[in-house]
Design a protein around this motif. Structure first.
Motif, PDB file in Angstrom:
ATOM      1  N   MET A 194      43.284  43.024  35.487  1.00 40.13           N
ATOM      2  CA  MET A 194      44.276  42.734  36.516  1.00 40.13           C
ATOM      3  C   MET A 194      44.711  44.022  37.195  1.00 40.13           C
ATOM      4  N   VAL A 195      44.878  43.939  38.526  1.00 36.38           N
ATOM      5  CA  VAL A 195      45.474  45.022  39.313  1.00 36.38           C
ATOM      6  C   VAL A 195      46.612  44.412  40.128  1.00 36.38           C
TER       7      VAL A 195
ATOM      8  N   VAL B  67      45.853  48.212  55.379  1.00 36.70           N
ATOM      9  CA  VAL B  67      45.918  49.004  54.142  1.00 36.70           C
ATOM     10  C   VAL B  67      45.935  48.086  52.925  1.00 36.70           C
ATOM     11  N   THR B  68      46.547  46.918  53.032  1.00 35.52           N
ATOM     12  CA  THR B  68      46.518  45.974  51.911  1.00 35.52           C
ATOM     13  C   THR B  68      45.095  45.486  51.667  1.00 35.52           C
ATOM     14  N   THR B  69      44.354  45.226  52.724  1.00 38.50           N
ATOM     15  CA  THR B  69      42.961  44.816  52.584  1.00 38.50           C
ATOM     16  C   THR B  69      42.150  45.877  51.863  1.00 38.50           C
ATOM     17  N   GLU B  70      42.339  47.141  52.241  1.00 42.83           N
ATOM     18  CA  GLU B  70      41.549  48.212  51.631  1.00 42.83           C
ATOM     19  C   GLU B  70      41.916  48.414  50.163  1.00 42.83           C
TER      20      GLU B  70
ATOM     21  N   ALA C 219      36.592  46.261  43.524  1.00 46.70           N
ATOM     22  CA  ALA C 219      35.467  47.137  43.213  1.00 46.70           C
ATOM     23  C   ALA C 219      35.539  47.689  41.792  1.00 46.70           C
ATOM     24  N   THR C 220      36.737  47.726  41.202  1.00 50.69           N
ATOM     25  CA  THR C 220      36.868  48.173  39.808  1.00 50.69           C
ATOM     26  C   THR C 220      36.442  47.094  38.829  1.00 50.69           C
ATOM     27  N   GLY C 221      36.207  45.883  39.334  1.00 48.27           N
ATOM     28  CA  GLY C 221      35.862  44.767  38.465  1.00 48.27           C
ATOM     29  C   GLY C 221      37.045  43.885  38.121  1.00 48.27           C
ATOM     30  N   ALA C 222      38.184  44.128  38.767  1.00 49.32           N
ATOM     31  CA  ALA C 222      39.367  43.307  38.489  1.00 49.32           C
ATOM     32  C   ALA C 222      39.091  41.845  38.831  1.00 49.32           C
TER      33      ALA C 222
END
Length: 287
Positions: free
Chosen positions: A213-214, A234-237, A244-247
């Motif tokens: 979770m992020v 910025v929220t999209t990015e 991309a971290t696998g969250a």
């Protein structure tokens, strides 16, 4: 529910040995518990004041059904409880002589516990904060994107990050600790949205990935720069970076009184999953 169904401890490792898997089993609704446990694991509880943190897990037949923690000088933070479980916990803590300044939880749990705490202690409760909790469904980037680009904040951006986090806190009536290291923002990663000439115009933060979770927090654009799509960009990015971290879960909290931000996150693909509430307590025999 029997009082001895609640296993209380002041040892984080003992608590996580039984409750850690339970918290990770539902990372979205358990987002604050997961990030708090990680901060306690890496930094200890000294920044929260003198005294020990109290942890609890509700166990029956070796299975954990709920947990709570109470940081030094802070309120109670349980996971989702039924009214019966909330009443049992309130009776148990009151019987042990605990005092509580507040409870923070999903709205149904917080309300049930506040009512139970009043029954068992005579304390009165007052709703202080209500929030919406959103979880990402399918990310839907804005079209068109505003001109510019995202840039991950570095060490040289610290002053700007601190300044905008303080502006954000002031805007939502949050009082931050004097020391930046003690704020809830200190451990987060930040990204700017910049105009083509490199001028930062919006910022978004996020936690590290914990339990798959992020949590995105905060998102802030200075008032004179709003309405240009910078917050959406910025929220999209930041959301893309979390994925991309696998969250598997990306979540965020919003103020129900801000229809603009709520509509924004829904357009980006975030789905409201529950409401959150904080009730303050005053008076009562357990104080």
């Amino acid at each position: 529910m029997r009082p001895d169904d609640w296993h209380l401890t002041e040892d984080l490792d003992d608590f996580l040995a039984g409750g850690g898997e339970f918290l990770r089993s539902r990372p979205a609704p358990h987002t604050t518990a997961l990030t708090t446990m990680e901060r306690l694991r890496t930094r200890g509880s000294a920044e929260y004041g003198d005294g020990a943190t109290l942890f609890g897990r509700l166990e029956r037949a070796g299975k954990v059904g709920a947990t709570f923690y109470r940081l030094p000088s802070r309120g109670l933070a349980p996971t989702s409880l039924t009214p019966e479980q909330a009443d049992g916990l309130a009776a148990h803590l009151a019987g042990l002589g605990h005092s509580l300044p507040y409870v923070t939880a999903d709205q149904n749990t917080a309300t049930a516990f506040a009512e139970a705490w009043q029954r068992h202690t005579g304390a009165t409760s007052k709703l202080r904060v209500r929030l919406h909790l959103y979880r990402l469904g399918t990310l839907t980037p804005p079209e068109p994107f505003p001109e510019g680009h995202a840039r991950v904040a570095g060490e040289g951006d610290h002053a700007q990050v601190v300044h905008w986090c303080h502006e954000f806190a002031a805007a939502v009536d949050e009082v931050l600790p004097t020391s930046w290291a003690d704020t809830r923002f200190a451990d987060k990663h930040f990204t700017f949205w910049e105009t083509p000439d490199g001028t930062p115009v919006s910022i978004a933060g996020s936690t590290a990935k914990i339990g798959d979770m992020v949590r995105v927090d905060p998102v802030y654009t200075p008032p004179h720069l709003r309405g240009r799509g910078y917050a959406a960009a910025v929220t999209t990015e930041v959301t893309r970076a979390a994925l991309a971290t696998g969250a598997k879960e990306v979540v965020l909290f919003t103020d129900p009184g801000n229809p603009t931000s709520n509509a924004l996150y829904q357009r980006l693909g975030y789905v409201r999953i529950t409401d959150w509430a904080v009730y303050d307590f005053s008076g009562g025999a357990a104080e």
